[in-house]
Scaffold this motif. Structure first.
Motif, PDB file in Angstrom:
ATOM      1  N   LYS A 123      15.964   6.601  -1.850  1.00  0.00           N
ATOM      2  CA  LYS A 123      16.129   5.670  -0.737  1.00  0.00           C
ATOM      3  C   LYS A 123      17.149   6.246   0.237  1.00  0.00           C
ATOM      4  CE  LYS A 123      14.916   1.473  -3.277  1.00  0.00           C
ATOM      5  NZ  LYS A 123      15.339   0.119  -3.726  1.00  0.00           N
ATOM      6  N   ALA A 124      16.853   6.126   1.529  1.00  0.00           N
ATOM      7  CA  ALA A 124      17.705   6.751   2.535  1.00  0.00           C
ATOM      8  C   ALA A 124      17.772   5.876   3.782  1.00  0.00           C
ATOM      9  CB  ALA A 124      17.168   8.140   2.894  1.00  0.00           C
ATOM     10  N   GLU A 125      18.698   6.230   4.666  1.00  0.00           N
ATOM     11  CA  GLU A 125      18.785   5.585   5.973  1.00  0.00           C
ATOM     12  C   GLU A 125      18.125   6.484   7.007  1.00  0.00           C
ATOM     13  OE1 GLU A 125      22.784   4.629   6.938  1.00  0.00           O
ATOM     14  OE2 GLU A 125      23.043   3.238   5.248  1.00  0.00           O
ATOM     15  N   GLY A 130      10.911  -3.219  -7.486  1.00  0.00           N
ATOM     16  CA  GLY A 130      10.374  -2.346  -8.519  1.00  0.00           C
ATOM     17  C   GLY A 130      11.090  -1.005  -8.546  1.00  0.00           C
ATOM     18  N   GLN A 131      10.605  -0.138  -9.391  1.00  0.00           N
ATOM     19  CA  GLN A 131      11.199   1.179  -9.543  1.00  0.00           C
ATOM     20  C   GLN A 131      10.306   2.245  -8.912  1.00  0.00           C
ATOM     21  OE1 GLN A 131      14.266   1.750 -10.984  1.00  0.00           O
ATOM     22  NE2 GLN A 131      14.396  -0.484 -11.025  1.00  0.00           N
ATOM     23  N   GLY A 162      13.498   1.883   4.501  1.00  0.00           N
ATOM     24  CA  GLY A 162      12.935   0.552   4.666  1.00  0.00           C
ATOM     25  C   GLY A 162      12.406  -0.048   3.386  1.00  0.00           C
ATOM     26  N   PHE A 163      12.944   0.344   2.257  1.00  0.00           N
ATOM     27  CA  PHE A 163      12.493  -0.188   0.972  1.00  0.00           C
ATOM     28  C   PHE A 163      13.658  -0.747   0.153  1.00  0.00           C
ATOM     29  CE2 PHE A 163       9.157   2.605   2.324  1.00  0.00           C
ATOM     30  CZ  PHE A 163       7.991   1.959   1.939  1.00  0.00           C
ATOM     31  N   ASP A 164      14.734  -1.171   0.839  1.00  0.00           N
ATOM     32  CA  ASP A 164      15.906  -1.659   0.115  1.00  0.00           C
ATOM     33  C   ASP A 164      15.647  -2.993  -0.590  1.00  0.00           C
ATOM     34  OD1 ASP A 164      17.274  -3.753   2.395  1.00  0.00           O
ATOM     35  OD2 ASP A 164      16.009  -2.141   3.147  1.00  0.00           O
ATOM     36  N   LEU A 165      14.621  -3.746  -0.177  1.00  0.00           N
ATOM     37  CA  LEU A 165      14.309  -5.021  -0.812  1.00  0.00           C
ATOM     38  C   LEU A 165      13.244  -4.881  -1.900  1.00  0.00           C
ATOM     39  CD1 LEU A 165      14.218  -7.427   2.277  1.00  0.00           C
ATOM     40  CD2 LEU A 165      16.113  -6.964   0.716  1.00  0.00           C
ATOM     41  N   TRP A 166      12.728  -3.679  -2.083  1.00  0.00           N
ATOM     42  CA  TRP A 166      11.724  -3.462  -3.134  1.00  0.00           C
ATOM     43  C   TRP A 166      12.384  -3.580  -4.491  1.00  0.00           C
ATOM     44  CZ3 TRP A 166       6.976  -3.574  -4.591  1.00  0.00           C
ATOM     45  CH2 TRP A 166       6.539  -2.865  -5.710  1.00  0.00           C
ATOM     46  N   ARG A 203       0.833  -1.207   0.000  1.00  0.00           N
ATOM     47  CA  ARG A 203       0.000   0.000   0.000  1.00  0.00           C
ATOM     48  C   ARG A 203       0.866   1.257   0.000  1.00  0.00           C
ATOM     49  NH1 ARG A 203      -3.763  -1.865   4.975  1.00  0.00           N
ATOM     50  NH2 ARG A 203      -1.773  -2.847   5.499  1.00  0.00           N
ATOM     51  N   GLN A 204       1.968   1.189   0.738  1.00  0.00           N
ATOM     52  CA  GLN A 204       2.830   2.363   0.851  1.00  0.00           C
ATOM     53  C   GLN A 204       3.465   2.728  -0.486  1.00  0.00           C
ATOM     54  OE1 GLN A 204       2.169   3.411   3.660  1.00  0.00           O
ATOM     55  NE2 GLN A 204       3.819   4.399   4.777  1.00  0.00           N
ATOM     56  N   ILE A 205       3.695   1.726  -1.329  1.00  0.00           N
ATOM     57  CA  ILE A 205       4.256   1.993  -2.656  1.00  0.00           C
ATOM     58  C   ILE A 205       3.337   2.915  -3.444  1.00  0.00           C
ATOM     59  CG2 ILE A 205       4.980   0.943  -4.829  1.00  0.00           C
ATOM     60  CD1 ILE A 205       6.812   0.254  -2.496  1.00  0.00           C
TER      61      ILE A 205
END
Length: 297
Positions: A47-49, A40-41, A34-38, A15-17
């Protein structure tokens, strides 16, 4: 448009995507944690820490639908490491930042209150909750079909609670030809249920309405289907508990009796994440716009 608004997304599921995509489309500055395993594009989203520096620049912090648990753990389906939000992270947010989530646990409410930050729970808004009840009802019906050997049509279906989800659930069952009974706690809900053509009863009379129930759908977030109530159900009955975890069913006793009872929170994110995400995205954008106008005024 959300031009100039800096949004940090912390964790979430499919949903967050959809929410991230909508915010990028609206020209917000978007950072995701928290999206390093996503796989898709997400063009336009960086992407950040999770750092104090990142949080200090946020105009909005967006958490998953269930913001965090009572220890601050944040659900993050696409993260390779656990995510947590606590006093240190909340303290790093600027005073004007708003924290958004679907529904907040007391832990998150306390953190925001102590810091003086605005906390917006999107699922508390009637329109969002009503739209969200549609994939919830569809998911519940799918669970029934998968876990029973009889049709919904012609079955005796009991719906407990006539809030946004309970109403949609009862109407969906009625549309499929079930004989619908609705347990309510307020007289106005009793009247509305009868007006809709459902058999209404007050929840204090629940015991007398379970003996022939084939299906029970609970939306009341308190222990209403206790051992005494479950003992009145026929052995073939199926219980779908749609209330927030831990639900309102004595699952231990149901298992002991051999009655199939399933806790089903978060169904929109499971059965229709795209639709559920779009619902949340539209609500979030409108809230950010409204708060921006309020700050400007």
């Amino acid at each position: 448009m959300l031009t100039g608004v800096r949004i940090v997304f912390l964790g979430g599921d499919a949903r967050q995507i959809e929410i991230i995509r909508k915010c990028v489309e609206m020209d917000a500055g978007v950072s995701t944690v928290g999206f390093d395993l996503w796989e898709g594009q997400l063009p336009g989203a960086a992407k950040a820490e999770l750092t104090d520096s990142l949080l200090s620049e946020a105009d909005a912090l967006v958490l998953p639908v269930v913001g965090c648990d009572d220890q601050g753990q944040v659900g993050a389906k696409y993260s390779s490491v656990p995510l947590r939000i606590g006093p240190e992270q909340i303290a790093a947010l600027p005073a004007h930042c708003t924290v958004y989530t679907g529904m907040a646990k007391p832990f998150l409410r306390k953190l925001c209150r102590e810091r003086g930050l605005r906390l917006t729970e999107l699922l508390e808004q009637d329109d969002v909750a009503i739209y969200n009840s549609i994939p919830t009802a569809e998911g519940a019906l799918a669970m029934v079909i998968q876990n029973t050997d009889f049709t919904i049509h012609g079955s005796a279906a009991v719906v407990l609670g006539m809030g946004r989800t309970g109403f949609t659930m009862a109407r969906s069952l009625q549309g499929l030809g079930a004989r619908v009974r609705v347990g309510v706690r307020r007289r106005e809900h009793y009247a509305r249920a009868e007006e809709m053509g459902w058999q209404a009863f007050m929840t204090e009379d629940l015991g007398r309405n379970l003996a022939d129930a084939d299906l029970v759908f609970n939306t009341i977030p308190s222990m209403i289907l206790n051992a005494q109530m479950i003992s009145k159900l026929p052995a073939h009955a199926c219980v779908i508990d749609l209330a927030s975890s831990p639900g309102g069913t004595d699952f231990r006793y149901a298992e002991k009796r051999g009655i199939r009872a399933l806790l089903a929170p978060g169904l929109p994110g499971i059965v229709a994440p795209k639709t559920a995400g779009i619902i949340m995205a539209n609500a979030l954008v409108e809230c950010i716009r409204a708060e921006s106008r309020e700050q400007e005024g």
